[in-house]
Design a protein around this motif. Structure first.
Motif, PDB file in Angstrom:
ATOM      1  N   PRO A  10      -1.255  18.096 -73.737  1.00 55.34           N
ATOM      2  CA  PRO A  10      -1.085  19.143 -72.739  1.00 55.34           C
ATOM      3  C   PRO A  10      -0.537  20.416 -73.369  1.00 55.34           C
ATOM      4  O   PRO A  10      -0.008  20.383 -74.485  1.00 55.34           O
ATOM      5  CB  PRO A  10      -0.061  18.543 -71.768  1.00 55.34           C
ATOM      6  CG  PRO A  10       0.672  17.517 -72.553  1.00 55.34           C
ATOM      7  CD  PRO A  10      -0.311  16.983 -73.540  1.00 55.34           C
ATOM      8  N   GLU A 119       5.148  15.890 -68.287  1.00 57.80           N
ATOM      9  CA  GLU A 119       5.079  17.259 -67.749  1.00 57.80           C
ATOM     10  C   GLU A 119       6.438  17.972 -67.777  1.00 57.80           C
ATOM     11  O   GLU A 119       6.516  19.136 -68.155  1.00 57.80           O
ATOM     12  CB  GLU A 119       4.519  17.231 -66.315  1.00 57.80           C
ATOM     13  CG  GLU A 119       4.373  18.631 -65.737  1.00 57.80           C
ATOM     14  CD  GLU A 119       3.739  18.666 -64.338  1.00 57.80           C
ATOM     15  OE1 GLU A 119       3.368  17.596 -63.816  1.00 57.80           O
ATOM     16  OE2 GLU A 119       3.625  19.779 -63.790  1.00 57.80           O
ATOM     17  N   GLU A 120       7.526  17.267 -67.378  1.00 61.60           N
ATOM     18  CA  GLU A 120       8.810  17.993 -67.303  1.00 61.60           C
ATOM     19  C   GLU A 120       9.258  18.465 -68.681  1.00 61.60           C
ATOM     20  O   GLU A 120       9.870  19.515 -68.831  1.00 61.60           O
ATOM     21  CB  GLU A 120       9.891  17.184 -66.574  1.00 61.60           C
ATOM     22  CG  GLU A 120      10.319  15.883 -67.197  1.00 61.60           C
ATOM     23  CD  GLU A 120       9.405  14.686 -66.843  1.00 61.60           C
ATOM     24  OE1 GLU A 120       8.291  14.888 -66.294  1.00 61.60           O
ATOM     25  OE2 GLU A 120       9.801  13.544 -67.150  1.00 61.60           O
ATOM     26  N   ARG A 170       1.869  26.396 -64.735  1.00 56.09           N
ATOM     27  CA  ARG A 170       1.445  25.399 -63.737  1.00 56.09           C
ATOM     28  C   ARG A 170      -0.081  25.359 -63.649  1.00 56.09           C
ATOM     29  O   ARG A 170      -0.689  24.296 -63.606  1.00 56.09           O
ATOM     30  CB  ARG A 170       2.034  25.735 -62.360  1.00 56.09           C
ATOM     31  CG  ARG A 170       3.156  24.780 -61.954  1.00 56.09           C
ATOM     32  CD  ARG A 170       3.585  24.981 -60.506  1.00 56.09           C
ATOM     33  NE  ARG A 170       4.003  26.359 -60.217  1.00 56.09           N
ATOM     34  CZ  ARG A 170       5.206  26.841 -60.536  1.00 56.09           C
ATOM     35  NH1 ARG A 170       6.104  26.079 -61.123  1.00 56.09           N
ATOM     36  NH2 ARG A 170       5.525  28.089 -60.266  1.00 56.09           N
ATOM     37  N   TYR A 173      -1.488  23.628 -66.702  1.00 59.46           N
ATOM     38  CA  TYR A 173      -1.268  22.177 -66.738  1.00 59.46           C
ATOM     39  C   TYR A 173      -2.109  21.447 -65.682  1.00 59.46           C
ATOM     40  O   TYR A 173      -2.835  20.518 -65.985  1.00 59.46           O
ATOM     41  CB  TYR A 173       0.221  21.863 -66.526  1.00 59.46           C
ATOM     42  CG  TYR A 173       0.519  20.411 -66.814  1.00 59.46           C
ATOM     43  CD1 TYR A 173       0.870  20.000 -68.095  1.00 59.46           C
ATOM     44  CD2 TYR A 173       0.406  19.435 -65.826  1.00 59.46           C
ATOM     45  CE1 TYR A 173       1.108  18.671 -68.388  1.00 59.46           C
ATOM     46  CE2 TYR A 173       0.638  18.105 -66.105  1.00 59.46           C
ATOM     47  CZ  TYR A 173       0.997  17.727 -67.385  1.00 59.46           C
ATOM     48  OH  TYR A 173       1.218  16.410 -67.669  1.00 59.46           O
ATOM     49  N   ARG A 174      -2.008  21.910 -64.445  1.00 60.23           N
ATOM     50  CA  ARG A 174      -2.634  21.158 -63.336  1.00 60.23           C
ATOM     51  C   ARG A 174      -4.135  21.408 -63.246  1.00 60.23           C
ATOM     52  O   ARG A 174      -4.935  20.483 -63.215  1.00 60.23           O
ATOM     53  CB  ARG A 174      -1.998  21.586 -62.002  1.00 60.23           C
ATOM     54  CG  ARG A 174      -0.500  21.361 -61.945  1.00 60.23           C
ATOM     55  CD  ARG A 174      -0.155  20.146 -61.097  1.00 60.23           C
ATOM     56  NE  ARG A 174       1.218  19.707 -61.392  1.00 60.23           N
ATOM     57  CZ  ARG A 174       2.288  20.029 -60.674  1.00 60.23           C
ATOM     58  NH1 ARG A 174       2.156  20.779 -59.614  1.00 60.23           N
ATOM     59  NH2 ARG A 174       3.478  19.587 -61.007  1.00 60.23           N
TER      60      ARG A 174
END
Ligand code: AP5
Ligand code: MG
Length: 217
Positions: A10, A119-120, A170, A173-174
């Motif tokens: 990612p 992700e975090e 965001r 990533y998404r």
């Protein structure tokens, strides 16, 4: 013996941090489409002018532009024996284009190296990222430069990437990574390409040591 490698993960996983060293050890050039596109933007080339809006929004630059740029790059003499790709392919259409380029060279992809980071953690990493124009990557807390705001090796100023704003991260990533790039991993798994899964959490040295162990030169 060198070969065609791909580092996958990612945004913020540490691809750009780990790839230069890994490529050096594997004896292949590190080819980052993100770094190449940023150089075009900085140089105000026709490609850079076309790419900038997509990059600032965190969207993919159109395939035909990136595929042509990548094809030219892997046609250079230093890439004849192989390369480590970082940031390409980003969707299945690009993977298919790469497969065709590699088929022409008579040698398939040797290995997909997956950097696994939740992700975090990528959000934490990206929010403190600083970059030099030559592509070298720092983090204000985890990997600070020796002198604040200045690249260790060439003294270049460090800046934040325009696409590192929280809303843009965001989107990257998404809407881009999960929706369009994760299927690339599935594409190569289905094709039977060797995958090396490496835990990308912990310090940069810990991750580097795991990569060394997983991919002995
Ligand atoms: P690109 O530059 O490829 O961005 P990305 O994939 O989103 O990946 P990043 O560079 O954000 O993350 P990274 O994994 O390299 O992490 P890093 O090592 O910097 O692409 C940018 C844009 O270009 C795209 O959005 C798109 O618009 C366009 N583009 C590029 N390729 C394209 C393509 N093929 N098709 C279409 N468009 C394309 O590390 C992140 C931070 O964490 C740093 O601050 C670092 O110091 C820190 N860090 C690293 N490792 C650790 C660790 N172990 N512990 C603590 N901190 C760490
Ligand atoms: Mg990168």
């Amino acid at each position: 013996m060198p070969g065609a490698f791909l580092i996958f993960g990612p945004p913020g996983a540490g691809k750009g941090t780990q790839a230069p060293r890994l490529a050096g050890r594997l004896g292949v050039p590190h080819i980052s489409t993100g770094d190449m596109l940023r150089a075009h933007v900085k140089g105000d080339t026709a490609l850079g002018r076309e790419a900038k809006g997509y990059m600032d929004a965190g969207d993919l630059v159109p395939d035909e532009l990136v595929v042509r740029m990548l094809a030219d790059r892997i046609g250079e003499p230093d890439a004849a024996a192989g390369f480590l790709l970082d940031g390409f392919p980003r969707n299945v259409a690009q993977a298919e284009a790469l497969d065709a380029m590699l088929a022409e060279r008579g040698r398939p992809l040797d290995c997909v190296v997956v950097l696994d980071v939740p992700e975090e953690e990528v959000v934490r990493r990206i929010s403190g990222r600083l970059v030099a124009q030559n592509g070298r990557v720092y983090h204000e807390v985890y990997d600070p430069p020796r002198t604040p705001g200045v690249d260790d090796e060439e003294g270049l100023p460090l800046i934040r990437r325009p696409d590192d704003e929280p809303d843009v991260v965001r989107n990257r990533y998404r809407n881009v990574y999960l929706a369009q790039t994760v299927p690339v991993r599935e594409h190569y798994a289905a094709a039977g390409v060797r995958e090396v899964l490496v835990d990308g959490t912990g310090t940069t040295d810990e991750v580097a040591a795991r990569l060394d162990q997983a991919l002995p030169a």
